[in-house]
Enzyme design. Structure first.
Site, PDB file in Angstrom:
ATOM      1  N   SER A  66      22.985  76.185  60.843  1.00 34.12           N
ATOM      2  CA  SER A  66      23.861  75.989  62.002  1.00 34.12           C
ATOM      3  C   SER A  66      25.205  75.364  61.660  1.00 34.12           C
ATOM      4  O   SER A  66      26.222  75.737  62.240  1.00 34.12           O
ATOM      5  CB  SER A  66      23.158  75.124  63.053  1.00 34.12           C
ATOM      6  N   HIS A 100      26.229  70.371  63.464  1.00 34.41           N
ATOM      7  CA  HIS A 100      27.048  71.379  64.147  1.00 34.41           C
ATOM      8  C   HIS A 100      28.511  70.960  64.197  1.00 34.41           C
ATOM      9  O   HIS A 100      29.401  71.750  63.874  1.00 34.41           O
ATOM     10  CB  HIS A 100      26.519  71.610  65.567  1.00 34.41           C
TER      11      HIS A 100
END
Length: 179
Positions: A119, A165
């Site tokens: 991610s 992230h």
């Protein structure tokens, strides 16, 4: 994109090995597998010299949905960036965004919390696509919406490492700006 396909193949291959070693295909629970404890991002282990975890964690996933969403996103944005940046700059961006996400997790995350997934690298690709589109005077609405929606998801669902992230997003934008 040849590199995009190779990255997807590596991620899927690692997922298959992890599942074959005893990890739960649906949840990623370790079961009999020691792969997560040996290769996932655990800040205290990185702090004690296991820097390889900044890279290996980016190729581990906790279940079929986790890898499915990440590889779908890679399949959608990867080829565009690979064509725009070239293979070497693209793979460098991917790896450094993944490491950047891991570094933010290590810097401000819980000391013993385990994290894994591509991610951070994917968020880095999102940010880079935004920067490249902006530079080329193309519409940035779709990728901006994708980033916002994914950030909302990141902060809404428990047990998602938001630091990975955000770190990937920042590093991806910075690298794309330099390119």
């Amino acid at each position: 994109g040849l590199v995009t396909r190779a990255l997807i193949a590596i991620n899927v291959g690692v997922f298959i090995v992890t599942a074959a070693s005893g990890a739960n295909v649906f949840t990623g629970a370790s079961g009999k597998s020691t792969i997560y404890s040996r290769f996932a991002l655990i800040p205290i282990d990185v702090a004690h010299g296991q820097w390889y975890r900044l890279i290996t964690a980016a190729f581990l996933h906790y279940g079929i949905l986790h890898i499915g969403f990440n590889m779908y996103a890679l399949w959608i944005v990867g080829p565009q960036l690979e064509a725009a940046l070239g293979r070497l700059r693209y793979v460098t961006l991917y790896v450094l965004a993944g490491i950047g996400g891991g570094l933010l997790s290590v810097a401000i995350g819980p000391t013993f919390e385990e994290a894994a997934g591509a991610s951070g690298a994917i968020f880095g690709l999102f940010a880079a696509l935004y920067v490249v589109a902006r530079h080329l005077n193309l519409s940035t609405g779709p990728i901006a919406t994708t980033i916002v929606v994914n950030l909302i998801i990141t902060f809404s669902i428990p047990n998602i490492d938001w630091r990975g992230h955000v770190g990937g997003l920042v590093v991806g934008a910075a690298i794309a700006a330099v390119y």
